[in-house]
Every structure is written in C-alpha cells, then in structure tokens.
Design an enzyme around this catalytic site. Structure first.
Site, PDB file in Angstrom:
ATOM      1  N   ASP A  58     -10.144   4.169 -17.588  1.00 14.11           N
ATOM      2  CA  ASP A  58      -8.849   4.180 -16.763  1.00 14.11           C
ATOM      3  C   ASP A  58      -8.917   5.653 -16.378  1.00 14.11           C
ATOM      4  OD1 ASP A  58      -6.192   4.692 -16.373  1.00 14.11           O
ATOM      5  OD2 ASP A  58      -5.411   3.522 -17.774  1.00 14.11           O
ATOM      6  N   HIS A  59      -8.965   5.896 -14.927  1.00 20.47           N
ATOM      7  CA  HIS A  59      -9.016   7.215 -14.372  1.00 20.47           C
ATOM      8  C   HIS A  59      -7.637   7.948 -14.625  1.00 20.47           C
ATOM      9  CE1 HIS A  59     -11.285  10.180 -12.555  1.00 20.47           C
ATOM     10  NE2 HIS A  59     -11.455   9.458 -11.314  1.00 20.47           N
TER      11      HIS A  59
END
Ligand code: CAO
Length: 573
Positions: free
Chosen positions: A545-546
């Site tokens: 999850d950036h």
C-alpha cells in the site's frame, strides 16, 4: 479521380434530423446504396444510403449534428469511370419531381400521388391496405400493434412490417375504430394487400368514398432512386390515406413510426452490431443514457421494446453492489452483457465465498494505491537443506515445503521493517504498529479463496510452521475454518508455486499493507563471475500500500526477505 459530395436526400420533409450513428469513416470504401449514417427525426430513424461509390475522403458531419434535406454529408473520391456514369443527384429525389400538383401547400409533400382508391359502396367502414413499401415482394408482418375495438388516432401505428432491408410502420390513415383484422402476425403481405377494416370517426367529405381501400402512396407511381430514402408523409388531398411511414427502396433501411409506440423498428448497423429498435425507444435510450447494443430485445425478431429498456435500467439500478460501489465512486458502471446472444451459455450462482472475495478484492483494488516489486531469491541452498530434512519430516508425519521457510523469512523482515506490520487508522491520520507477527496464507479451495492466519510466526519453529501450514490448508479445504482463524493477520503470503507461473501482482489484503506473491521456482543459469551456474530461483512479487510504504521501505523489506531465503542460516539470527 474526382470528388463527389453526398448530401441528405428527401427525408420526407423532416427538419433537423439528428445524426445518431455514423456508419462510415474517412478512408472507408463505400458502394452505391451503402448506408452512410442513421438520421433520427422525432418520428423516424432512417439510414441514409450513398449515392456514389468510392473512398470517403472527408466527413462533413458528426454524431449529434442536425441535418435537413440537402445538407452535405461527406465527400467521396470516385474513379473517372464512376464519374462518367454518376449516380442520380441525391438531393433530387424522384418523389419531388413527381409531387402532384396542388400539394405545394403541404410542406411535407414529397411523394407521388396515391394510387387510386378503389371505388366502394357507400358505407362507414374503410379497408386499410399495405401501401407502397418500395418493393413488390412480400414482406413480413412482424407485429400488430392495435386490437379490434381499439380507437386509434390518425397516424397511430397499425402494424410493423419488415423486409430484409427495412422495417416500417403502417399508420392509421385517419382516426377511427378498428373493426376487423384481415391479416395476422407472421404473415407475409405486399403492396395492396388488405390489412384491416376500420370505421373512421370523421367521414372525409370527398369523392363519395366512405368505404374504400386506403393505402399510402409512397413512391407509388415514380420509383425512387435506389439510393434515395423514400419520402415520408405525403399528404394527398383526398381521402386522407394511411401515411405509411416510408418504405426503403432496396438498400435504404428507412423506418418511421409514432412516438408513443416503439413499433417502428429500424436496423442500424453500428460497429458491426445490429440494433433493432424504433425511434421512440432510441430516444428513450438516449434519455436514459443506455447503450442499446447492451439491451436484448423481446419483441418479434429481437426488436427492442420500451419494456426491455425499462427492465434493463431497473437491473442496472439494482445491480450488484460492486456496480453500485463503482457508480458511487464515479466509476462508470459495467454494462451487463447478454452473452446468450453470441452462443450457448450456462448461468450458475456464485458461492458466498466467491462473492465475498470479489467484494474484498475490489474494495482493496479501488482503495489502495498498489505498487508491486519483483525479485528472485536463490533458494538453491534452501532446497538442499529442505531435501536433507525430508526423511526427518516423514518420520514426524509432516512435510516440509518452501512455505514454512517463506513464512519464517517474512516474520523476520516484518520484525525489522515495522511499517509492513502496520495498518492505517483514523482515516489515514494514524498508523497502528502491531507487536505481534501473524501471517495469512492464501489457500486455494474448491469453494474459493480463503486466508487462514498463522499466529506468532516469529516465535514458531520451521517444524511447527510446517505442521500448521498442512493443518490449516486441510481445514480450509474441508471448510472447517472458523471466522477467528481468518482474522488478525498482519501480512499475507500467496503461493502459486505448486500451480505455476513466473510471477503475478497480488492484491493487498486490507487492512494489511503488504502481500508476498510466490511463483514457481526454476533452475536457471546464474553468472558467478566466472561461469554460469545452475541455481534454483524463486520468483517473488511484493505488493504494498503506497499510502503507507514508500519505495525505499519496500526495497529494504524485499532485499532482506530475498537475502533470508537465499541464506536460510540467517533466519536464526
Ligand atoms: N516452486 C516450486 N515448487 C513449489 C513451490 C514453488 N514456489 N511451492 C511449493 N512447491 C511444491 C512443493 O514443494 C510441493 O512439492 P513436493 O510435494 O514435491 O514437495 C508441491 O509444490 C505442492 O506444495 P503444496 O501446495 O501442497 O504446499 P505448499 O506448502 O507449497 O502450499 C498452500 C500450501 C496452502 C499455500 C497451497 O496448497 C495453496 O493453496 N496455494 C494456492 C494459494 C493461492 O490460491 N493463491 C492465490 C491467491 S490470489 O488469487
């Protein structure tokens, strides 16, 4: 080579008919009579055929434009030969040339006079016959749109006819009551055949005719040019004939019909697909924003009725939550496709698990900005170590696959890279760092995908992990997992190693922030500085999850993980 402009022919006096479909593009080769575009007035949709053969070099209209007779449509490049024998001028339809004297006052007048009405004894009934429909051949009567006893208004549709080129309505020549049908659906009829008897509500005071055969005289005495759509709504003085909505000559699929009933069909090949619907339905579809190509017609020969449109819209509105979610987030809804139109299909209900997985996947896919990194771990030594433990594993009644090693390596990397062991909270305002290391393991089962969680992976030995992998996978496949078995994960491993593939992009199992995808290990030549050595390489993909993990975090975690798998001795450090 010469240029020829093609214009809108007589379209029955219709003004500002809208271009609803363009059927050709620049560069296309067209034949004489090939349909160029579909025009729709408030009464009819009609295909406009080409008056020449050649290459389209310029399109002068676009969808949404409003055109009237004489408007330029496109420019064709035609050969000298074709120029030598040009097609008839498109904007001078024969019908105009033969418009009967006395019709000048009727703006829509564009057709030849009606064929003579059969003399008949004075009575209060009239017989409505099939008008000139542009062909002498019999056509199908595909729909009867009014019943005996119905009171119709002048212009109301009585029947829908269909040839292999066009479909058209025959409207009531005048207001009155339907007395008797003389034909039935499915029958073939041709010009002059009696359709029904009706009693006009107002007797037309002309030429001693109160019981007569009445027909619409479209192009009756002057055959239309092949490439000219037939004019509509001729207004002969007496008696008011059935103003049949135009028949298409040979190639021009032209249909007209009333607004109230979608009985008028028209075939409009767009992008190779055939949409069979009347003007009213097309209009409604535009208002609803529905692509008619997606709607299955339940009318005769698959004609799309208003009811079909309503049903389609109802389904779309009450569609799957995934579609609703997509719409709510501004993402265009997926159109529902009737696959049965293309061949045999079988429809089965999805399992609850499948639907739940689908919803979770979509939620994650839409909410999480994913990044996936790829690498290969050299597991040659790991495999040698694993092989050396094979006998011991058997004596323990267990089996040591690469999975326990991968789990263990993840646990170490999660411990050393705590952001991977965290979750977002408070709408993104906070990060929750977990002090436990629980790793989920995707298990492929006949009922669908499940992810049981192995707790405290960092505290378990390889043997314990091996047993738990076997036990959880078995319980998953036997559907013996409890909800609690699938909760509390910090990170997930999804291994397709036993199935195959070089790599894939796993979707983060929210609210976790990372997932490892494991593909099939293969022996490959690896350069050691002096020579190629056969090494067993394990393809890995790390998605994260950036919003939580940046590239540097991802790179460090991954590098450590790959290092641990390449040198399992480091697992114990
Ligand atoms: N490369 C090569 N061989 C591999 C391998 C890999 N990466 N991973 C496992 N194998 C081998 C094993 O060593 C075993 O071979 P042997 O019997 O010769 O030892 C064989 O493949 C079968 O392994 P397994 O699948 O029974 O056991 P596992 O511990 O590797 O995996 C489990 C267990 C439950 C993860 C697995 O069975 C499974 O269900 N995988 C599917 C997960 C999945 O569907 N992921 C997708 C989710 S997203 O849609």
């Amino acid at each position: 080579m010469a240029k020829q402009q093609v214009t809108v022919p007589d379209i029955g006096g219709a003004e500002d008919a809208e271009v609803i479909e363009l059927l050709v593009a620049v560069g296309d080769e067209v034949e004489v009579e090939q349909s160029l575009l579909v025009l729709e007035s408030d009464k009819a949709s009609m295909e406009i055929p080409s008056t020449g053969a050649g290459t389209v070099v310029e399109l002068l209209v676009k969808e949404g434009d409003q055109l009237s007779e004489g408007a330029a449509i496109l420019v064709l490049e035609v050969s000298e030969e074709q120029v030598a024998t040009p097609a008839e001028p498109p904007v001078e339809p024969a019908a105009q040339d033969v418009a009967p004297a006395g019709e000048a006052a009727a703006p829509a007048a564009a057709a030849p006079p009606p064929e003579p009405v059969s003399p008949a004894p004075v009575a209060d009934a009239i017989t409505v016959v099939v008008p000139d429909i542009g062909t002498d051949e019999a056509v199908d009567l595909i729909e009867i749109t009014v019943q005996v006893g119905d009171v119709v208004e002048e212009g109301d549709s009585l029947v829908a006819l269909e040839s292999d080129k066009a479909s058209m309505e025959v409207p009531a020549p005048q207001a009155g009551e339907i007395l008797k049908w003389l034909v039935s659906e499915g029958q073939q009829v041709k010009h002059g055949d009696a359709l029904l008897e009706m009693r006009p509500t107002a007797v037309v005071a002309t030429a001693g005719q109160s019981s007569a055969s009445v027909e619409a005289p479209v192009a009756a005495s002057a055959p239309a040019e092949p490439a000219t759509p037939q004019p509509a709504t001729p207004q002969p003085a007496t008696p008011q004939p059935a103003t049949p909505q135009p028949a298409a000559p040979e190639s021009a699929a032209t249909a007209q019909g009333g607004d109230e009933d979608p009985a008028a069909g028209s075939r409009s090949p767009a992008s190779g697909a055939s949409i069979y619907a009347g003007p009213a339905v097309r209009k409604l579809a535009r208002e609803f924003g529905v692509d008619l190509a997606q709607v299955s017609g339940s009318g005769p020969r698959g004609r799309i009725l208003k009811e079909d449109l309503h049903e389609f819209s109802r389904k779309a509105l009450s569609g799957a939550h995934t579609t609703a979610a997509a719409s709510a987030s501004g993402i265009p809804a997926m159109p529902e496709v009737d696959f049965g139109r293309f061949g045999e299909v079988e429809v089965t209900a999805r399992s609850k698990l499948d639907k739940l997985t689908a919803a979770n996947m979509q939620r994650s896919w839409l909410n999480v900005p994913h990044v996936t990194q790829f690498d290969e771990a050299d597991i040659t030594e790991l495999e040698a170590f694993r092989a050396s433990l094979k006998a011991e594993a058997e004596s323990r009644g267990s089996k040591l696959t690469p999975m326990p090693f991968i789990l263990k390596a993840c646990a170490v990397a999660l411990r050393d890279n705590p952001k991977f062991n965290a979750s977002l909270a408070a709408g993104g305002e906070q990060l929750v760092f977990k002090k436990y290391i629980n790793v989920g393991m995707a298990v492929d089962t006949p009922a669908g995908l499940v992810v049981p969680v192995i707790r405290d992976v960092d505290k378990k030995t390889l043997w314990e992990l091996a047993e738990e992998v076997i036990e959880l996978a078995a319980r998953a496949r036997d559907r013996k997992l409890q909800p609690a078995d699938m909760q509390g994960g910090c990170f997930t491993v999804s291994s397709l190693g036993s199935i195959g593939g070089n790599g894939f992009t796993p979707i983060v199992n929210t609210p976790e922030v990372g997932i490892l995808g494991v593909s099939r290990a293969q022996i490959k030549p690896v350069w050691d500085g002096e020579a190629f050595q056969p090494r067993k390489l394990l393809p890995l993909a790390l998605s994260y999850d950036h919003r939580v993990i940046n590239g540097g975090d991802g790179g460090r975690f991954f590098d450590q993980l790959v290092g641990l798998l390449s040198d399992v001795r480091r697992l114990s450090l």
